[in-house]
Design a protein around this motif. Structure first.
Motif, mmCIF file in Angstrom:
data_model
loop_
_atom_site.group_PDB
_atom_site.id
_atom_site.type_symbol
_atom_site.label_atom_id
_atom_site.label_comp_id
_atom_site.label_asym_id
_atom_site.label_seq_id
_atom_site.Cartn_x
_atom_site.Cartn_y
_atom_site.Cartn_z
ATOM 1 N N ARG A 155 31.905 30.945 38.467
ATOM 2 C CA ARG A 155 31.574 32.315 38.334
ATOM 3 C C ARG A 155 32.740 32.572 37.344
ATOM 4 N N VAL A 156 34.251 31.856 37.408
ATOM 5 C CA VAL A 156 35.250 32.158 37.055
ATOM 6 C C VAL A 156 35.942 30.790 36.501
ATOM 7 N N ALA B 252 32.157 31.853 27.653
ATOM 8 C CA ALA B 252 31.958 33.238 27.722
ATOM 9 C C ALA B 252 30.302 33.443 27.518
ATOM 10 N N ASN C 92 33.027 34.074 33.444
ATOM 11 C CA ASN C 92 34.352 35.081 33.341
ATOM 12 C C ASN C 92 35.539 34.046 33.057
ATOM 13 N N VAL D 174 39.291 33.635 32.441
ATOM 14 C CA VAL D 174 40.523 34.355 32.713
ATOM 15 C C VAL D 174 41.836 33.224 32.024
ATOM 16 N N ARG E 294 38.075 37.526 29.586
ATOM 17 C CA ARG E 294 37.895 39.072 30.611
ATOM 18 C C ARG E 294 39.241 39.497 30.598
ATOM 19 N N LYS E 295 40.558 38.754 30.633
ATOM 20 C CA LYS E 295 41.697 39.094 31.072
ATOM 21 C C LYS E 295 42.609 38.087 30.397
ATOM 22 N N THR F 195 42.887 39.679 40.040
ATOM 23 C CA THR F 195 41.826 39.642 38.912
ATOM 24 C C THR F 195 40.496 38.809 39.381
ATOM 25 N N LEU G 17 36.801 40.648 39.634
ATOM 26 C CA LEU G 17 35.754 40.036 39.059
ATOM 27 C C LEU G 17 34.468 39.618 39.894
ATOM 28 N N GLN H 139 35.774 45.899 36.468
ATOM 29 C CA GLN H 139 36.632 45.608 35.309
ATOM 30 C C GLN H 139 38.136 45.178 35.686
#
Length: 233
Positions: free
Chosen positions: A62-63, A84, A89, A91, A111-112, A126, A130, A135
């Motif tokens: 997921r991240v 992406a 997500n 980061v 995303r960041k 963060t 997410l 956001q």
């Protein structure tokens, strides 16, 4: 719990980081928080990113926590857009101070972007947001970073335009200068007089709008470095 939120144990996080101690710190912090954490080994040589991207996506994260500088593998930027676009997500956690580079990461889909020297709690917060479907970057921060990238890119395009003015021979002379060769050595290699080489060097400086050989070499290295980073070479 909203539909966009999953339990932490079901939220898989993949870490792409070549600094082992930092990667281990991230892994431990995320694991203690209850996330499903995986670390993917970074290739020890520069290569196409496709195999690494495939390896990451097989983990169904997921991240992804991604460094921008991945040792011998090269730039992490080339991984952002494919990840992406696959719905991950991304980061970015980086030691780079270059805000234009941060903006490029955002432009590509991150995303960041977080600095490595920030507290681990910032990274945890963060990831938490997410996972909750929230956001993680304000419009103002996003616009500031994208503007930093656009400004730097415009400058590099202008530098590339100067380099494009050079003739084939002038490019050859500049390449010799970048290797640290003197006018005498360049003349010997090209079987021409030193006066001819000096004339060519003067033409290079005029077209690049610089006042010294060192500045010309620095400009050329700057453009080459950017081209390598974005995969233009």
């Amino acid at each position: 719990m909203s539909q966009s939120t999953t339990s932490r144990s079901s939220c898989r996080i993949v870490i792409l980081e070549d600094h082992v101690l930092f990667a281990e710190s991230l892994e431990l912090a995320m694991t203690v928080e209850g996330y499903d954490v995986r670390r993917v080994t970074i290739p020890e040589r520069e290569q196409s990113p496709s195999a690494l991207i495939t390896q990451v996506l097989r983990q169904r994260p997921r991240v992804v926590l991604l460094d921008l500088d991945l040792g011998q593998f090269g730039s992490g930027e080339k991984l952002i857009a494919p990840l992406a676009q696959a719905g991950v997500n991304v980061v970015v956690v980086t030691g780079s101070l270059d805000r234009a580079r941060w903006g490029d990461a955002v432009r590509l889909g991150a995303r960041k972007v977080l600095a490595k020297w920030r507290p681990l709690n910032d990274i945890l917060a963060t990831v938490r947001r997410l996972n909750q479907g929230l956001q993680v970057m304000s419009r103002e921060e996003r616009e500031e970073l994208l503007q930093a990238w656009a400004t730097e890119r415009s400058h590099l395009v202008e530098l590339e335009g100067r380099l494009d003015q050079l003739t084939v021979r002038e490019r050859e002379v500049l390449a010799h200068l970048m290797k640290g060769r003197t006018v005498r050595e360049i003349a010997a290699v090209g079987v021409v007089s030193e006066a001819t080489v000096r004339t060519q060097v003067k033409a290079i400086l005029a077209k690049l709008d610089v006042t010294s050989q060192i500045a010309a070499v620095g400009l050329a290295h700057q453009v080459r470095s950017e081209e390598r980073r974005v995969g233009k070479e």
